[in-house]
Scaffold this motif. Structure first.
Motif, PDB file in Angstrom:
ATOM      1  N   GLY A 239      44.380 112.279  65.726  1.00 41.33           N
ATOM      2  CA  GLY A 239      43.121 112.584  65.059  1.00 41.33           C
ATOM      3  C   GLY A 239      43.331 113.353  63.770  1.00 41.33           C
ATOM      4  N   GLU A 322      39.804 106.432  73.844  1.00 43.07           N
ATOM      5  CA  GLU A 322      39.155 107.611  73.262  1.00 43.07           C
ATOM      6  C   GLU A 322      38.193 108.289  74.232  1.00 43.07           C
ATOM      7  OE1 GLU A 322      37.676 107.249  69.277  1.00 43.07           O
ATOM      8  OE2 GLU A 322      39.183 105.748  68.739  1.00 43.07           O
ATOM      9  N   LEU A 328      40.836 112.612  70.004  1.00 41.94           N
ATOM     10  CA  LEU A 328      40.888 111.668  68.892  1.00 41.94           C
ATOM     11  C   LEU A 328      39.486 111.395  68.359  1.00 41.94           C
ATOM     12  CD1 LEU A 328      42.218 109.665  66.999  1.00 41.94           C
ATOM     13  CD2 LEU A 328      42.329 108.003  68.880  1.00 41.94           C
TER      14      LEU A 328
END
Length: 400
Positions: A239, A322, A328
């Motif tokens: 991320g 995710e 993230l």
């Protein structure tokens, strides 16, 4: 000869940077180093690489280091002031910014202001203050060469691409013409950012409830410091890299696609408007992007292991999960909102990761803390570097 200062010389990237310098055959000289409180390792580095200045993390460690290397000519400094001195030493051409976390921001900015090119391994610098750092680098005509393996890969894939773009007739205002022209001027369509998936790829939330620190630190591909390794396990590292890539290469968050690639052979890819994809491949070693940054724009020989296509069986790709690895998604949200939110997100993550490493919280609690903190500070704003530093300190104090 290129003269290098290394911020974070006792960490994983820093130690490998020193090795790259030693393997350069005299083409790279290390003139200054800054490490942590590991006096023994700093002493070894001073004796082997003979920097003019060495910085320890605090005054107590610096006093012990000064005593240990009293027979050398190295100047010993300490703390934030010492970091700034290492980052701005006059003999230096390039600074390897490899301090982990937000702590790398101020010395990196100081180095840019002093006219030093940056080999950037500290992604938090661009996550927290990307516009400020990039604008300052443009003003001072400073090169920022990424050292993260993924961003180095993208940098290499993009090398020379924009130089072939046709001229745009700005007198034409037709929407279709303008939109098409923008596509051609910026021939990059999408960045494909690869991820190893960390040690828990394929696991469910239920399987992650009782994860131990030891399990989270077992990365399948890379040898890194504890904080970055935990970030890799939560996918927060990816991320942060999404935000960093957006800042470095001038693209939107939505134009960056994360792809899990377990073999860690393809380090990232660039997809262009004609459908072509260029990938950068090498064996998983941070020495490759470090050396590329040190020698850019040239390529020099390296003894690193080559990819052997006779034995390479498969290259696999998968989307990230995710929902299970929520960090993230949280980082992408912070990057899209922009403003002060990436500062908040990054500070909360650093606090939460440290709590996990100390055994104070569960693994899955890391994402919860980040989300709670982002919600708490959703309306905050920053107007400059001082505001960013103050906000970072405040978030650290209030993060549960």
């Amino acid at each position: 000869m290129k003269k290098i200062s290394i911020l974070g010389s006792t960490g994983s990237i820093g130690t490998q940077g020193l090795e790259v310098a030693a393997e350069s055959g005299g083409a790279i000289e290390v003139v200054a180093i800054a490490g942590n409180r590991n006096v023994e390792l700093l002493e070894q580095q001073i004796r082997k690489y003979r920097p003019k200045i060495a910085c320890a993390a605090d005054e107590e460690a610096a006093k012990r280091l000064a005593t240990a290397v009293a027979d050398t000519s190295a100047k010993i400094v300490a703390g934030k002031d010492g970091l700034i001195e290492v980052a701005t030493v006059s003999e230096c051409d390039m600074v390897l910014s490899a301090i982990v976390g937000f702590a790398g921001l101020e010395p990196t900015v100081a180095a840019i202001r002093a006219g030093k090119n940056i080999a950037l391994a500290n992604k938090e610098t661009l996550v927290a203050a990307g516009d400020i750092v990039m604008n300052l680098a443009r003003e001072r005509k400073i090169d920022i060469i990424p050292v993260d393996s993924e961003h180095s890969a993208i940098f290499q894939c993009l090398n020379g691409e924009k130089s072939i773009a046709p001229q745009v007739d700005h007198n034409k205002t037709d929407d279709s013409y303008v939109n098409n022209a923008k596509n051609y001027v910026n021939s990059l369509e999408k960045i494909l950012l690869t991820a190893s998936g960390g040690p828990f790829f394929g696991k469910t939330r239920g399987e992650l409830e009782n994860v131990t620190v030891e399990q989270a630190l077992r990365h399948p591909s890379w040898s890194m410091g504890a904080k970055i390794t935990i970030d890799s396990a939560t996918l927060m590292n990816k991320g942060l890299e999404v935000i960093e890539a957006a800042v470095l290469f001038g693209v939107d968050i939505d134009d960056i696609e994360v792809v899990v690639h377990r073999e860690s052979i393809i380090h990232s890819m660039a997809q262009f408007v004609d459908g072509s994809i260029i990938a950068q491949m090498s064996r998983p070693s941070m020495k490759h992007p470090i050396q590329y940054a040190f020698t850019y724009p040239r390529r020099e020989f390296s003894p690193m292991e080559r990819v052997d296509f006779k034995t390479l069986k498969t290259l696999t790709f998968a989307p990230p999960d995710e929902e299970t690895f929520r960090c993230l998604a949280l980082a992408k949200e912070a990057g899209k909102v922009g403003g002060a939110l990436p500062v908040v997100m990054n500070a909360a993550n650093e606090v939460a990761v440290e709590k996990f490493l100390q055994g104070e919280i569960a693994f899955l609690r890391i994402a919860d803390i980040i989300e709670e903190t982002m919600n708490k500070y959703s309306n905050v704003s920053c107007n400059g570097l001082e505001d960013i530093i103050k906000l970072d300190m405040e978030v650290r104090k209030t993060t549960l």
